[in-house]
Write a protein that holds these residues in place. Structure first.
Motif, short mmCIF file in Angstrom:
data_model
loop_
_atom_site.label_atom_id
_atom_site.label_comp_id
_atom_site.label_asym_id
_atom_site.label_seq_id
_atom_site.Cartn_x
_atom_site.Cartn_y
_atom_site.Cartn_z
N HIS A 1 -35.32 5.36 6.76
CA HIS A 1 -34.96 4.25 7.49
C HIS A 1 -34.18 2.69 7.46
CE1 HIS A 1 -33.24 8.27 9.18
NE2 HIS A 1 -34.09 8.22 9.21
N LEU A 2 -33.56 2.42 7.17
CA LEU A 2 -33.61 1.24 7.07
C LEU A 2 -32.83 0.08 8.09
CD1 LEU A 2 -34.31 0.45 3.23
CD2 LEU A 2 -35.92 0.40 4.60
N VAL A 3 -33.15 -0.53 8.21
CA VAL A 3 -32.23 -1.22 9.71
C VAL A 3 -31.75 -2.48 10.03
CG1 VAL A 3 -31.74 -1.21 12.23
CG2 VAL A 3 -32.11 0.96 11.34
N GLU A 4 -31.76 -3.02 9.10
CA GLU A 4 -31.19 -3.92 9.18
C GLU A 4 -30.37 -5.41 10.56
OE1 GLU A 4 -29.45 -3.77 4.77
OE2 GLU A 4 -29.19 -2.45 7.46
N SER A 5 -30.84 -6.19 10.87
CA SER A 5 -30.23 -7.73 11.65
C SER A 5 -30.57 -8.95 11.36
CB SER A 5 -31.44 -7.19 13.30
OG SER A 5 -32.56 -7.24 12.95
N GLY A 6 -29.91 -9.61 12.05
CA GLY A 6 -29.76 -10.92 12.07
C GLY A 6 -28.63 -11.58 11.25
#
Length: 115
Positions: free
Chosen positions: A3-8
């Motif tokens: 699982h890869l979770v991006e933010s920003g």
């Protein structure tokens, strides 16, 4: 499972800065590559910056000098600091991880640079 979770991501004026984060979880080791790609409307997905398994970094020519990739190994997180952003940097930015020959992508985070 990875699982890869991006933010920003977000909206920024030309010349501004943004910092993207990507947290990886699951069966992620060994990490053979991890970093960022982007896809603008009507264009192919392209490399922005990645770490290789040797720890070296690869940057897209179009963004050299304006972006810096970094990582926190304890948090399994990579960051992308983007400066001097241009309208042509507008795209969905995807976190990427390669484990052996398997490639994984995050859901993407929108970056919009207004002129």
């Amino acid at each position: 499972q990875v699982h890869l979770v991006e933010s920003g991501g977000g909206l920024v004026q030309a010349g501004g800065s943004l910092r993207l984060s990507c947290a990886a979880s699951g069966t992620i080791f060994p990490i053979n590559a991890m970093g960022w790609y982007r896809q603008a409307p009507g264009k192919q997905r392209e490399l922005v910056a990645v770490f290789t398994s040797s720890g070296s970094t690869i940057y897209a020519d179009s963004m050299k000098g304006r972006v810096a990739i970094s990582r926190d190994n304890a948090k399994n997180t990579v960051y992308l600091q983007m400066n001097s952003l241009k309208p042509e940097d507008t795209a969905v930015y995807y976190c990427y991880l390669r484990r052996y020959e398997d490639r994984y992508w995050g859901q993407g985070t929108q970056v919009t640079v207004s002129s």
